[in-house]
Scaffold this motif. Structure first.
Motif, short mmCIF file in Angstrom:
data_model
loop_
_atom_site.label_atom_id
_atom_site.label_comp_id
_atom_site.label_asym_id
_atom_site.label_seq_id
_atom_site.Cartn_x
_atom_site.Cartn_y
_atom_site.Cartn_z
N ASN A 98 52.05 44.36 27.27
CA ASN A 98 51.17 45.27 26.57
C ASN A 98 51.82 45.68 25.27
O ASN A 98 53.04 45.73 25.17
CB ASN A 98 50.93 46.49 27.47
CG ASN A 98 49.86 47.40 26.96
OD1 ASN A 98 49.08 47.03 26.11
ND2 ASN A 98 49.81 48.59 27.49
N CYS A 111 52.51 48.70 22.86
CA CYS A 111 52.51 50.17 22.86
C CYS A 111 52.67 50.66 21.43
O CYS A 111 53.61 50.26 20.74
CB CYS A 111 53.66 50.70 23.70
SG CYS A 111 53.64 50.14 25.40
N VAL A 120 49.21 54.14 29.37
CA VAL A 120 48.64 52.86 29.77
C VAL A 120 47.18 53.09 30.18
O VAL A 120 46.88 54.03 30.90
CB VAL A 120 49.43 52.25 30.97
CG1 VAL A 120 48.81 50.95 31.42
CG2 VAL A 120 50.89 52.05 30.60
N TYR A 121 46.31 52.24 29.69
CA TYR A 121 44.89 52.35 30.03
C TYR A 121 44.65 52.09 31.52
O TYR A 121 45.38 51.30 32.13
CB TYR A 121 44.05 51.35 29.24
CG TYR A 121 43.86 51.72 27.79
CD1 TYR A 121 43.00 52.75 27.43
CD2 TYR A 121 44.52 51.03 26.79
CE1 TYR A 121 42.82 53.09 26.10
CE2 TYR A 121 44.34 51.36 25.45
CZ TYR A 121 43.49 52.39 25.12
OH TYR A 121 43.31 52.73 23.82
N THR A 136 43.66 48.07 34.02
CA THR A 136 44.29 46.99 33.27
C THR A 136 45.33 46.30 34.14
O THR A 136 45.83 46.87 35.10
CB THR A 136 44.99 47.52 31.99
OG1 THR A 136 46.04 48.42 32.39
CG2 THR A 136 44.02 48.21 31.06
N GLN A 137 45.65 45.08 33.78
CA GLN A 137 46.69 44.33 34.47
C GLN A 137 48.04 45.04 34.30
O GLN A 137 48.85 45.07 35.22
CB GLN A 137 46.77 42.90 33.94
CG GLN A 137 47.73 42.02 34.71
CD GLN A 137 47.25 41.77 36.13
OE1 GLN A 137 46.11 41.39 36.34
NE2 GLN A 137 48.13 41.98 37.10
N THR A 138 48.26 45.63 33.12
CA THR A 138 49.51 46.35 32.87
C THR A 138 49.69 47.48 33.87
O THR A 138 50.76 47.62 34.46
CB THR A 138 49.54 46.91 31.43
OG1 THR A 138 49.47 45.82 30.51
CG2 THR A 138 50.80 47.72 31.17
N GLY A 190 48.28 42.53 23.03
CA GLY A 190 47.75 43.88 23.07
C GLY A 190 46.24 43.98 23.10
O GLY A 190 45.70 44.97 23.57
N GLN A 191 45.55 42.98 22.62
CA GLN A 191 44.09 43.07 22.56
C GLN A 191 43.41 42.07 23.48
O GLN A 191 42.20 41.86 23.39
CB GLN A 191 43.62 42.88 21.11
CG GLN A 191 44.13 43.98 20.20
CD GLN A 191 43.74 43.74 18.76
OE1 GLN A 191 43.21 42.70 18.39
NE2 GLN A 191 44.02 44.71 17.91
N SER A 217 43.08 40.97 27.62
CA SER A 217 43.34 41.44 28.97
C SER A 217 44.12 40.42 29.78
O SER A 217 43.76 39.24 29.84
CB SER A 217 42.02 41.74 29.69
OG SER A 217 42.27 42.02 31.06
N LYS A 223 49.11 35.65 29.71
CA LYS A 223 49.98 35.87 28.55
C LYS A 223 51.34 35.20 28.72
O LYS A 223 51.91 34.70 27.75
CB LYS A 223 50.15 37.38 28.31
CG LYS A 223 48.84 38.07 27.97
CD LYS A 223 49.05 39.57 27.84
CE LYS A 223 47.74 40.28 27.66
NZ LYS A 223 47.93 41.72 27.41
#
Length: 81
Positions: free
Chosen positions: A2, A4, A21-22, A25-27, A54-55, A57, A63
């Motif tokens: 992610n 930050c 952290v949103y 999300t996977q994060t 970052g943009q 998902s 990733k």
């Protein structure tokens, strides 16, 4: 993985940081499943990675595979303890 925008140090001993952290999300899922996280500072030469890391998902895009394909991922398998 992610991006930050803001990270705040909340303790120096032990070293603790606050990171927003949103939800959904996977994060967030990854953080909740682990006892630790890696906070890595990117260099300005990594600016081209911001959109992918970052943009995009992690629930819909691998990733890690993207970074491996670009030879940009060095894995260290040691646990922080």
């Amino acid at each position: 993985m992610n991006i930050c925008t803001y990270v705040s140090a909340i303790s120096m001993n032990p070293k603790l940081y606050a990171v927003a952290v949103y939800e959904n999300t996977q994060t967030l899922e990854n953080i909740e499943e682990s006892d630790y996280a890696v906070l890595q500072l990117l260099h300005e030469s990594h600016f081209h990675l911001v959109k992918k890391l970052g943009q995009t998902s992690g629930m819909k895009y691998n990733k890690e595979q993207y970074l491996k394909k670009k030879d940009l991922l060095n894995c260290i398998q040691n646990r922080v303890g």
